[in-house]
Design a protein around this motif. Structure first.
Motif, PDB file in Angstrom:
ATOM      1  N   LEU A  70       0.835  -1.214   0.000  1.00 42.42           N
ATOM      2  CA  LEU A  70       0.000   0.000   0.000  1.00 42.42           C
ATOM      3  C   LEU A  70       0.863   1.254   0.000  1.00 42.42           C
ATOM      4  CD1 LEU A  70      -2.792  -1.109   2.494  1.00 42.42           C
ATOM      5  CD2 LEU A  70      -2.981  -0.870   0.011  1.00 42.42           C
ATOM      6  N   ASN A  71       1.949   1.219   0.765  1.00 42.55           N
ATOM      7  CA  ASN A  71       2.866   2.352   0.809  1.00 42.55           C
ATOM      8  C   ASN A  71       3.497   2.579  -0.559  1.00 42.55           C
ATOM      9  OD1 ASN A  71       3.988   4.417   2.432  1.00 42.55           O
ATOM     10  ND2 ASN A  71       5.908   3.290   2.537  1.00 42.55           N
ATOM     11  N   LYS A  72       3.895   1.489  -1.211  1.00 49.88           N
ATOM     12  CA  LYS A  72       4.475   1.567  -2.561  1.00 49.88           C
ATOM     13  C   LYS A  72       3.477   2.190  -3.534  1.00 49.88           C
ATOM     14  CE  LYS A  72       6.619  -1.433  -6.017  1.00 49.88           C
ATOM     15  NZ  LYS A  72       6.987  -2.813  -6.358  1.00 49.88           N
ATOM     16  N   GLU A  73       2.214   1.795  -3.441  1.00 51.10           N
ATOM     17  CA  GLU A  73       1.183   2.348  -4.315  1.00 51.10           C
ATOM     18  C   GLU A  73       0.941   3.833  -4.037  1.00 51.10           C
ATOM     19  OE1 GLU A  73      -2.402  -0.021  -4.459  1.00 51.10           O
ATOM     20  OE2 GLU A  73      -1.221  -1.863  -4.532  1.00 51.10           O
ATOM     21  N   TRP A  74       1.055   4.232  -2.775  1.00 52.61           N
ATOM     22  CA  TRP A  74       0.868   5.635  -2.414  1.00 52.61           C
ATOM     23  C   TRP A  74       1.942   6.495  -3.074  1.00 52.61           C
ATOM     24  CZ3 TRP A  74       0.201   7.395   3.386  1.00 52.61           C
ATOM     25  CH2 TRP A  74      -0.519   8.579   3.417  1.00 52.61           C
TER      26      TRP A  74
ATOM     27  N   MET B 256       6.805  14.230   0.772  1.00 51.97           N
ATOM     28  CA  MET B 256       6.824  14.788   2.118  1.00 51.97           C
ATOM     29  C   MET B 256       5.432  14.682   2.749  1.00 51.97           C
ATOM     30  SD  MET B 256       7.725  18.596   3.560  1.00 51.97           S
ATOM     31  CE  MET B 256       9.444  18.537   3.110  1.00 51.97           C
ATOM     32  N   HIS B 257       4.419  14.976   1.942  1.00 50.89           N
ATOM     33  CA  HIS B 257       3.056  14.875   2.455  1.00 50.89           C
ATOM     34  C   HIS B 257       2.743  13.427   2.846  1.00 50.89           C
ATOM     35  CE1 HIS B 257      -1.032  16.000   3.205  1.00 50.89           C
ATOM     36  NE2 HIS B 257      -1.432  14.992   2.452  1.00 50.89           N
ATOM     37  N   ASN B 258       3.157  12.476   2.012  1.00 50.30           N
ATOM     38  CA  ASN B 258       2.965  11.064   2.361  1.00 50.30           C
ATOM     39  C   ASN B 258       3.671  10.727   3.668  1.00 50.30           C
ATOM     40  OD1 ASN B 258       1.530  10.699   0.010  1.00 50.30           O
ATOM     41  ND2 ASN B 258       3.093   9.495  -1.025  1.00 50.30           N
ATOM     42  N   ASP B 259       4.898  11.204   3.816  1.00 53.25           N
ATOM     43  CA  ASP B 259       5.669  10.911   5.024  1.00 53.25           C
ATOM     44  C   ASP B 259       5.005  11.498   6.269  1.00 53.25           C
ATOM     45  OD1 ASP B 259       7.529   9.626   3.438  1.00 53.25           O
ATOM     46  OD2 ASP B 259       8.939  11.317   3.421  1.00 53.25           O
ATOM     47  N   LEU B 260       4.438  12.686   6.130  1.00 55.83           N
ATOM     48  CA  LEU B 260       3.782  13.320   7.273  1.00 55.83           C
ATOM     49  C   LEU B 260       2.442  12.662   7.600  1.00 55.83           C
ATOM     50  CD1 LEU B 260       4.448  17.091   6.445  1.00 55.83           C
ATOM     51  CD2 LEU B 260       5.422  15.791   8.351  1.00 55.83           C
TER      52      LEU B 260
END
Length: 94
Positions: free
Chosen positions: A5-9, A38-42
């Motif tokens: 899921l993270n990879k797809e994001w 950055m937005h994904n990481d936050l």
């Protein structure tokens, strides 16, 4: 599953950056990708550190506002001749 899921994001971020930069020459693909990453990481966390999550959400909100401002500035630059300043608009309406 979380890794997938993270990879797809991040793949989605790549596609969105490519689309926006392809539609507007004032929006650079690499800058958009960095901003979206950055937005994904936050935004993404499975940790139950609620105080840290509140800080991250606050930072995420600030970041998304700045990202929206950057995209808006690119759109305005692309279509400058179609936008009026507030002063010009008030003069027209008066």
């Amino acid at each position: 599953m979380v890794k997938q899921l993270n990879k797809e994001w991040y793949r989605n971020a790549d596609e969105l950056a490519a689309f926006l930069s392809g539609a507007n020459l004032y929006l650079k693909n690499e800058d958009l990708k960095n901003s979206l990453y950055m937005h994904n990481d936050l935004s993404a966390s499975l940790a139950k550190d609620w105080k840290a999550r509140i800080v991250a959400i606050d930072e995420g909100i600030t970041h998304i506002i700045l990202m929206a401002d950057t995209i808006t500035a690119g759109v305005i630059k692309q279509f400058e001749e179609r936008y009026f300043s507030l002063f010009e608009l008030l003069s027209i309406l008066a």
